[in-house]
Scaffold this active site. Sequence first.
Site, PDB file in Angstrom:
ATOM      1  N   GLU A  45      -5.738   3.343   3.472  1.00  0.00           N
ATOM      2  CA  GLU A  45      -6.273   3.950   4.631  1.00  0.00           C
ATOM      3  C   GLU A  45      -7.657   4.577   4.232  1.00  0.00           C
ATOM      4  O   GLU A  45      -8.435   5.024   5.338  1.00  0.00           O
ATOM      5  CB  GLU A  45      -5.509   5.152   5.159  1.00  0.00           C
ATOM      6  N   ASP A  53       0.863  -1.507  -0.248  1.00  0.00           N
ATOM      7  CA  ASP A  53      -0.082   0.069   0.093  1.00  0.00           C
ATOM      8  C   ASP A  53       0.731   1.395  -0.039  1.00  0.00           C
ATOM      9  O   ASP A  53       2.005   1.025   0.521  1.00  0.00           O
ATOM     10  CB  ASP A  53      -1.010  -0.036   1.346  1.00  0.00           C
TER      11      ASP A  53
END
Length: 376
Positions: free
Chosen positions: A128, A69
């Site tokens: 997120e 990520d």
Amino acid sequence: MTVSKFVQIRRDLHRIPEIGFKEWKTQQYILDYIGTLSHEFVEVKTWKTGVIVKVNGKNPEKIIGYRADIDGLPITEETGYEFASIHEGMMHACGHDVHTTIGLGLLTKAVSERIDDDLVFLFQPAEEGPGGALPMLESEELKEWKPNIILGLHIAPEYAVGTIATKEGLLFANTSELYIDLKGKGGHAAYPHTANDMIVAASHLVTQLQSVISRNVNPLDSAVITIGKITGGTVQNIIAEKSRLEGTIRTLSVESMKRVKSRIESIVAGIEASFQCEVIIDYGAMYHQVYNHEELTREFMEFVHKQTDMNVITCTEAMTGEDFGYMLREIPGFMFWLGVNSEYGLHHAKLKPDEEVIEKAITFLSQYVKWKGNRK
């Protein structure tokens, strides 16, 4: 002081944190670096603000995937680093700069030490929020390159460098955002009987929500409702017409998530009746549990223990949320914690991972990938 190539890459990335689906500088940095590795057996695609890279193997039978990520958080950095964030109000406070750097290091090794099987690297945006894993997984760009096995990692401040922690089966919880808007009737503080006070209504709702966990969830099946933000009202002598709650729901089982949401909706209906107001629920982004493939995880842990200098331990489940769970729902694989020995934890403005972990992780993951991706 001179630092290694990959430590410098981590520092470069740390300077430019960007929030979900706005990681344009990060994407360009990744693409520029991949350009230095140009080979005829390396293919590159972009997806939104993410990057997908395929290293074609010499004699492929399967595709092994690594997911990193790449997004940051809306947090003002307080590390004191010379290479602190140049983007005001944004920080790599969850270690995604480290995850991405390790991915680029593993990619570099894969190009110079080509294996039999294909490798696909997913540099994924928006972990997120609002969530990039599921739409990336479902994208046309990944359709032809969909891995048969996938792995991912997350830094763990509480573990020492040189330690990894994971377990077979359930690792991370199901998570859901929770937004509740209440609308009543405002008025003068001297005449409360002419208004419907949404501060009072919100206060009742917050306390009632906690009873969901204590009275509606099996005590052996962990669940948490956290209300992290309350807003409402304008000034001290006006009864609030509106209020808003923002929080999260976390459960270890899918069944408990359904039960918790059902009870929230029942309680909200009661608040509407009691306070003669309108209440709207929005669950926002929801992340599926991270469930590690038992056999692959066991095999990985045995490999690390026997054939690398890393220490591997079995951990317990965490209430952490991770959209990598969507990938593991469709692709066999696993995630593990990577120790980085930081005094401050994830999502903290002073998080400082020990950079020694970068070379260690690249080395042992490269060993694993070669072992897994070469014909025996």
